[in-house]
Motif scaffolding. Structure first.
Motif, mmCIF file in Angstrom:
data_model
loop_
_atom_site.group_PDB
_atom_site.id
_atom_site.type_symbol
_atom_site.label_atom_id
_atom_site.label_comp_id
_atom_site.label_asym_id
_atom_site.label_seq_id
_atom_site.Cartn_x
_atom_site.Cartn_y
_atom_site.Cartn_z
ATOM 1 N N LEU A 65 3.998 2.542 -17.859
ATOM 2 C CA LEU A 65 2.694 3.184 -18.030
ATOM 3 C C LEU A 65 1.556 2.294 -17.553
ATOM 4 N N LYS A 66 1.638 1.038 -17.875
ATOM 5 C CA LYS A 66 0.600 0.070 -17.483
ATOM 6 C C LYS A 66 0.430 0.069 -15.964
ATOM 7 N N THR A 67 1.552 0.073 -15.251
ATOM 8 C CA THR A 67 1.510 0.094 -13.787
ATOM 9 C C THR A 67 0.865 1.393 -13.295
ATOM 10 N N GLU A 68 1.231 2.509 -13.889
ATOM 11 C CA GLU A 68 0.644 3.790 -13.496
ATOM 12 C C GLU A 68 -0.867 3.801 -13.709
ATOM 13 N N PHE A 69 -1.323 3.266 -14.840
ATOM 14 C CA PHE A 69 -2.757 3.239 -15.110
ATOM 15 C C PHE A 69 -3.486 2.289 -14.162
ATOM 16 N N LEU A 70 -2.848 1.208 -13.777
ATOM 17 C CA LEU A 70 -3.440 0.284 -12.820
ATOM 18 C C LEU A 70 -3.630 0.979 -11.473
ATOM 19 N N ILE A 71 -2.598 1.691 -11.045
ATOM 20 C CA ILE A 71 -2.664 2.428 -9.767
ATOM 21 C C ILE A 71 -3.746 3.510 -9.828
ATOM 22 N N GLN A 72 -3.858 4.192 -10.968
ATOM 23 C CA GLN A 72 -4.859 5.254 -11.140
ATOM 24 C C GLN A 72 -6.273 4.706 -11.325
ATOM 25 N N GLY A 73 -6.384 3.418 -11.580
ATOM 26 C CA GLY A 73 -7.693 2.811 -11.790
ATOM 27 C C GLY A 73 -8.264 3.054 -13.177
ATOM 28 N N ASP A 74 -7.393 3.407 -14.154
ATOM 29 C CA ASP A 74 -7.852 3.642 -15.527
ATOM 30 C C ASP A 74 -7.826 2.304 -16.281
ATOM 31 N N GLU A 75 -8.935 1.583 -16.167
ATOM 32 C CA GLU A 75 -9.038 0.221 -16.716
ATOM 33 C C GLU A 75 -8.849 0.185 -18.242
ATOM 34 N N ASN A 76 -9.459 1.144 -18.959
ATOM 35 C CA ASN A 76 -9.368 1.140 -20.426
ATOM 36 C C ASN A 76 -7.925 1.273 -20.905
ATOM 37 N N LYS A 77 -7.202 2.251 -20.382
ATOM 38 C CA LYS A 77 -5.807 2.444 -20.800
ATOM 39 C C LYS A 77 -4.944 1.262 -20.367
ATOM 40 N N TYR A 78 -5.221 0.733 -19.185
ATOM 41 C CA TYR A 78 -4.496 -0.440 -18.702
ATOM 42 C C TYR A 78 -4.655 -1.604 -19.688
#
Length: 168
Positions: A129-142
């Motif tokens: 999930l962390k990788t997916e959020f990084l790719i999506q640019g979702d800094e808060n969830k990352y």
């Protein structure tokens, strides 16, 4: 924190009366005066009803004493071996581990290994999930997932220290 399993833990060490169970349970939890005596007696009534605890008679001060049944010991062992999900408070596992230590639970290492396996499963899922959020640019969830992963890593390190000290 489970009063039910705390009582089963204490009764597996020795028979006792309600007020002493309250004092010992608070000591096991590291708190003082936090458990309502009524909660102890209500829980004891349910444990008797469920066949996990039984009355062993009255002591010399006319206090009702309790003991744990074989079914109660089996229930306690089942609970001790059940991993605690991370989203539940970390204190749940620490309480369970304290109970296991109190009774010198023979399968403590199995309990620790099962907890480690659950944590590792969570680490793998969260890393994805962390990788997916990084790719999506979702800094808060990352960052939230990164924080959770750090807590899981700390829990794994703690379990490893417990296992190392158990070997010595």
């Amino acid at each position: 924190m489970s009063v039910k399993y705390g009582i089963l833990t204490l009764l597996s060490v020795q028979e006792n009366h309600g007020y002493e169970l309250k004092i010992e349970l608070e000591s096991l939890l590291g708190i003082k005066g936090k458990i309502n005596p009524g909660q102890i007696y209500t829980t004891l009534d349910r444990l008797i009803r469920d066949g996990l605890v039984f009355s062993v008679g009255i002591d010399d001060q006319e206090r009702k004493r309790y003991g744990i049944s074989p079914e109660g010991k089996e229930e306690l062992a089942r609970w001790l071996l059940e991993p605690v999900p991370y989203y539940s408070t970390k204190e749940d596992f620490h309480f369970k581990w304290s109970c296991a230590r109190q009774i010198r639970f023979a399968e403590e290492m199995k309990m620790l290994n099962q907890q480690k396996a659950m944590i590792m499963k969570d680490v793998m899922e969260l890393t994805k999930l962390k990788t997916e959020f990084l790719i999506q640019g979702d800094e808060n969830k990352y960052l939230l997932i990164t924080g959770t992963l750090l807590h899981l890593e700390a829990d794994l390190n703690w379990i490893n220290q417990v296992e190392t000290r158990n070997r010595t």
